[in-house]
Design a protein around this motif. Structure first.
Motif, PDB file in Angstrom:
ATOM      1  N   ALA A  26       0.704  -1.236  -0.024  1.00 22.45           N
ATOM      2  CA  ALA A  26      -0.118   0.129   0.107  1.00 22.45           C
ATOM      3  C   ALA A  26       0.742   1.394   0.083  1.00 22.45           C
ATOM      4  N   LEU A  27       0.136   2.453  -0.343  1.00 22.94           N
ATOM      5  CA  LEU A  27       0.892   3.681  -0.313  1.00 22.94           C
ATOM      6  C   LEU A  27       0.168   4.464   0.779  1.00 22.94           C
ATOM      7  N   CYS A  28       0.761   5.024   1.612  1.00 21.20           N
ATOM      8  CA  CYS A  28       0.104   5.773   2.768  1.00 21.20           C
ATOM      9  C   CYS A  28       0.517   7.248   2.772  1.00 21.20           C
ATOM     10  N   THR A  29      -0.238   8.365   2.897  1.00 21.90           N
ATOM     11  CA  THR A  29       0.064   9.581   2.754  1.00 21.90           C
ATOM     12  C   THR A  29      -0.182  10.308   3.992  1.00 21.90           C
ATOM     13  N   GLY A  30       0.463  11.613   4.313  1.00 23.95           N
ATOM     14  CA  GLY A  30       0.070  12.462   5.382  1.00 23.95           C
ATOM     15  C   GLY A  30       0.632  13.967   5.100  1.00 23.95           C
ATOM     16  N   ASN A  31       0.533  14.541   6.284  1.00 26.77           N
ATOM     17  CA  ASN A  31       1.077  16.113   6.205  1.00 26.77           C
ATOM     18  C   ASN A  31       2.651  15.908   6.485  1.00 26.77           C
ATOM     19  N   THR A  32       3.037  14.908   7.269  1.00 23.41           N
ATOM     20  CA  THR A  32       4.326  14.784   7.708  1.00 23.41           C
ATOM     21  C   THR A  32       4.480  12.990   7.444  1.00 23.41           C
ATOM     22  N   LEU A  33       5.867  12.779   7.704  1.00 25.47           N
ATOM     23  CA  LEU A  33       6.004  11.336   7.623  1.00 25.47           C
ATOM     24  C   LEU A  33       5.472  10.760   8.801  1.00 25.47           C
ATOM     25  N   GLU A  34       5.539  11.542  10.008  1.00 20.02           N
ATOM     26  CA  GLU A  34       4.893  10.956  11.276  1.00 20.02           C
ATOM     27  C   GLU A  34       3.277  10.500  11.020  1.00 20.02           C
ATOM     28  N   ASP A  35       2.822  11.579  10.141  1.00 18.96           N
ATOM     29  CA  ASP A  35       1.262  11.271   9.922  1.00 18.96           C
ATOM     30  C   ASP A  35       1.118   9.913   8.898  1.00 18.96           C
ATOM     31  N   ALA A  36       1.712   9.891   8.058  1.00 19.88           N
ATOM     32  CA  ALA A  36       1.970   8.842   7.245  1.00 19.88           C
ATOM     33  C   ALA A  36       2.241   7.531   7.807  1.00 19.88           C
ATOM     34  N   GLU A  37       3.298   7.488   8.745  1.00 19.59           N
ATOM     35  CA  GLU A  37       3.399   6.226   9.351  1.00 19.59           C
ATOM     36  C   GLU A  37       2.361   5.715  10.428  1.00 19.59           C
ATOM     37  N   THR A  38       1.510   6.838  11.119  1.00 20.71           N
ATOM     38  CA  THR A  38       0.388   6.607  11.755  1.00 20.71           C
ATOM     39  C   THR A  38      -0.723   5.977  10.745  1.00 20.71           C
ATOM     40  N   VAL A  39      -1.002   6.555   9.579  1.00 25.04           N
ATOM     41  CA  VAL A  39      -1.824   5.774   8.544  1.00 25.04           C
ATOM     42  C   VAL A  39      -1.322   4.276   8.351  1.00 25.04           C
ATOM     43  N   GLU A  40      -0.057   4.059   8.367  1.00 26.99           N
ATOM     44  CA  GLU A  40       0.545   2.756   7.886  1.00 26.99           C
ATOM     45  C   GLU A  40      -0.042   1.744   9.295  1.00 26.99           C
ATOM     46  N   LYS A  41       0.576   2.301  10.537  1.00 28.62           N
ATOM     47  CA  LYS A  41       0.187   1.487  11.595  1.00 28.62           C
ATOM     48  C   LYS A  41      -1.365   1.248  11.778  1.00 28.62           C
ATOM     49  N   LEU A  42      -2.067   1.900  11.556  1.00 31.37           N
ATOM     50  CA  LEU A  42      -3.455   1.718  11.522  1.00 31.37           C
ATOM     51  C   LEU A  42      -3.872   0.594  10.400  1.00 31.37           C
TER      52      LEU A  42
END
Length: 356
Positions: free
Chosen positions: A299-315
């Protein structure tokens, strides 16, 4: 400020840090409170990151009528905490978590020896009434599952509340883990890396090499074609490629993922589409969502920051594990489309904007 209130505030701040360290919550999700007196308790404020929380940021409330003493906005689940203190005089600490195994098991709506509150949208009277009904029906219980959402854990102290949370997670893992075994660790055809955007440029990290690329470069190939398309079509500032085995497994099936859990619907999207590896089609799917399954790639995950994208990945990983568990349990159903859309809409239009 009385000494008991000061100690309660310090305990809640410490508990917030522990929740993050142990992975029991993601970002600002979940909430914590501590009793100050017979009728007063302090609770975490709404939308504040635990790592930056200070004792003075907490909100003092009356459990009888939720009267607030202070200017901060309390957690939206304050009513659930108030009911716990009113119904359980011996309880001095309450934590609400999104711990993985308990959340996954909650999708069943029942779990044998652990009470499970019927589903209700977060922060609603419906959910509060469902939780209260379970406390009344199980007066000896110190833990409860919240269907498709998470867990609620009580204790006579912060330490006891955490012990109960861990005991709950261990119990739920014993039920859930056998259904998660056997996932194949299949290498993806290509590592699409991760990137951070800065203006018209983005730095692409492929693990073995880093390079600076232009968002407007329509001749980009390979991983850069995917990242460039996402930055051109969406408001994302960071992108990462998720190759977790559970996510790859689902991506190989080519099935869209309807969230089983509230937090995935809110933060990632009301439905996670599964598409072939076409940069433009994937980017278009990320306009209304923050995750998309790439057939055979993860999958590809996005966010305003890499921390945001990592949160999306975790969930997303937790969501794919919940999907796998549900394959063996037909009674574990996804959120309704209406609830998932509503939660995503509220998150994007209200909560996410407050974070910026």
């Amino acid at each position: 400020m009385h000494e008991r209130e000061a100690k309660a505030r310090e305990a809640v701040v410490e508990a917030g840090r522990r929740l993050l360290e142990r992975g029991l919550v993601a970002r600002t999700w979940g909430n914590v409170s501590a009793r100050v007196s017979e009728h007063l308790f302090v609770i975490t404020p709404s939308g504040r990151a635990y790592e930056h929380l200070r004792p003075e940021d907490l909100v003092l409330l009356d459990c009888r009528d939720l009267a607030k003493l202070g200017r901060q906005k309390p957690s939206s689940e304050k009513g659930i905490h108030a009911d716990a203190y009113r119904l359980r005089p011996e309880v001095n600490f309450v934590i609400h978590t999104h711990q993985d195994m308990a959340s996954i098991l909650s999708t069943l709506g029942q779990s044998g020896s652990v009470p499970c509150a019927a589903y209700g949208l977060p922060s609603t009277d419906l959910l509060r009434r469902a939780v209260k009904a379970q406390w009344l029906a199980h007066p000896e219980s110190r833990v409860m599952l919240l269907k498709s959402h998470g867990a609620l854990c009580l204790g006579e102290s912060m330490e006891k509340a955490f012990q109960n949370a861990q005991a709950l997670e261990d119990y739920c893992a014993g039920v859930v883990a056998p259904y998660l075994d056997g996932v194949e660790k299949i290498a993806v055809p290509k590592d699409l890396g991760r990137s951070i955007r800065c203006g018209s440029l983005y730095e692409l990290d492929l693990g073995w090499t880093k390079k600076t690329c232009r968002v407007g470069d329509l001749t980009a190939r390979g991983a850069a074609a995917f990242h460039g398309a996402i930055y051109r079509l969406t408001s994302a500032r960071a992108v990462l490629h998720c190759t977790d085995p559970y996510v790859v497994e689902l991506s190989r099936r080519g099935e869209n993922l309807r969230p089983m859990l509230d937090d995935l619907a809110q933060i990632a999207g009301s439905e996670i589409l599964s598409l072939p590896p076409s940069p433009r089609r994937l980017a278009a799917a990320l306009i209304p969502a923050n995750a998309v399954l790439v057939k055979g790639f993860g999958a590809l995950c996005t966010g305003n920051t890499l921390e945001d994208a990592e949160t999306v990945e975790k969930l997303l990983v937790k969501g794919c594990r919940a999907w796998r568990f549900a394959k063996a349990h037909p009674q574990a159903t996804p959120l309704s489309q209406a609830d998932a859309i509503l939660q995503r809409t509220l998150y994007v239009t209200k909560y996410a904007k407050r974070k910026k």
